[in-house]
Motif scaffolding. Structure first.
Motif, PDB file in Angstrom:
ATOM      1  N   PHE A   3       3.410 122.276  36.856  1.00 11.08           N
ATOM      2  CA  PHE A   3       2.101 122.609  36.289  1.00 11.08           C
ATOM      3  C   PHE A   3       2.349 123.063  34.866  1.00 11.08           C
ATOM      4  CE2 PHE A   3       1.465 122.766  40.738  1.00 11.08           C
ATOM      5  CZ  PHE A   3       0.119 122.558  40.970  1.00 11.08           C
ATOM      6  N   VAL A  56      -0.657 118.174  36.019  1.00  7.59           N
ATOM      7  CA  VAL A  56       0.343 118.294  37.070  1.00  7.59           C
ATOM      8  C   VAL A  56       1.217 117.061  36.987  1.00  7.59           C
ATOM      9  CG1 VAL A  56       0.731 118.557  39.549  1.00  7.59           C
ATOM     10  CG2 VAL A  56      -1.343 119.521  38.509  1.00  7.59           C
ATOM     11  N   GLN A 102      -2.049 122.015  46.368  1.00 13.09           N
ATOM     12  CA  GLN A 102      -1.108 122.664  45.456  1.00 13.09           C
ATOM     13  C   GLN A 102      -1.821 123.152  44.198  1.00 13.09           C
ATOM     14  OE1 GLN A 102       2.801 120.787  44.886  1.00 13.09           O
ATOM     15  NE2 GLN A 102       2.332 119.493  46.651  1.00 13.09           N
ATOM     16  N   LYS A 105      -3.640 126.341  45.181  1.00 12.81           N
ATOM     17  CA  LYS A 105      -2.670 127.429  45.387  1.00 12.81           C
ATOM     18  C   LYS A 105      -2.243 127.990  44.027  1.00 12.81           C
ATOM     19  CE  LYS A 105       1.761 128.427  47.567  1.00 12.81           C
ATOM     20  NZ  LYS A 105       2.920 127.900  48.301  1.00 12.81           N
ATOM     21  N   TRP A 106      -1.944 127.094  43.091  1.00  8.54           N
ATOM     22  CA  TRP A 106      -1.537 127.512  41.750  1.00  8.54           C
ATOM     23  C   TRP A 106      -2.687 128.235  41.042  1.00  8.54           C
ATOM     24  CZ3 TRP A 106      -2.872 127.182  36.698  1.00  8.54           C
ATOM     25  CH2 TRP A 106      -1.898 127.492  35.751  1.00  8.54           C
ATOM     26  N   ALA A 109      -3.283 131.747  42.418  1.00  6.63           N
ATOM     27  CA  ALA A 109      -2.234 132.664  41.949  1.00  6.63           C
ATOM     28  C   ALA A 109      -2.438 133.008  40.477  1.00  6.63           C
ATOM     29  CB  ALA A 109      -0.851 132.036  42.173  1.00  6.63           C
ATOM     30  N   ARG A 110      -2.773 132.027  39.666  1.00 11.56           N
ATOM     31  CA  ARG A 110      -2.995 132.264  38.236  1.00 11.56           C
ATOM     32  C   ARG A 110      -4.191 133.182  38.026  1.00 11.56           C
ATOM     33  NH1 ARG A 110      -1.472 133.598  33.512  1.00 11.56           N
ATOM     34  NH2 ARG A 110      -2.482 132.539  31.774  1.00 11.56           N
TER      35      ARG A 110
END
Length: 150
Positions: A3, A56, A102, A105-106, A109-110
């Motif tokens: 990413f 990505v 994915q 998920k990223w 979290a960010r």
């Protein structure tokens, strides 16, 4: 998967991915050369510290997806920061491989890293599969969105 923030060199590939979609084909104009308006928009996005236009890459360093994460400051929620994810697109030949999961998920979290109090999105009602996908990730249809196109 890698990413990373998009660069000006990625703009054409990003537009190609978002235009290769049943709704995107109606909104985008993927041409070679690409219209200057896309590069002008990229400059504005890239200069804004609250915008993260992402790509990505797969194991071959090929761009397989894109999305934009925006951070919006509010006075409500005690002056909280809201994250918004938009223009989530996976390259057509790479769909169904878990890349979308994915991405989220990223992005979650960010958003937490930036201390956002929520991550929100909009989805066109013409995309029922996408809406089911977002619901499977825990998103709730808590508000009714409205738009006024000009």
């Amino acid at each position: 998967m890698v990413f990373r923030k998009a660069t000006v060199k990625d703009v054409s590939k990003i537009v190609e991915i978002i235009a290769d979609d049943k709704l995107g084909v109606k909104r985008e104009h993927f041409t070679n050369p690409l219209a200057e308006s896309y590069f002008e928009a990229f400059k504005v996005i890239d200069a804004d510290k609250n915008q993260e236009l992402m790509v990505v890459e797969d194991e071959n360093s090929e761009i397989v997806a894109t999305f934009q994460l925006s951070f919006i400051q509010y006075l409500n929620y005690c002056g909280g920061l809201r994250a918004q994810i938009e223009v989530v697109q996976v390259r057509k030949d790479k769909r169904g491989l878990g890349i979308g999961k994915q991405i989220f998920k990223w992005a979650i979290a960010r958003s937490k890293e930036k201390k956002a109090f929520l991550l929100q999105l909009t989805s066109d009602k013409k995309r029922p599969k996408a809406i089911k996908f977002y619901e499977s990730l825990g998103f709730k249809a808590s508000h009714e969105g409205m738009k006024l196109h000009f």
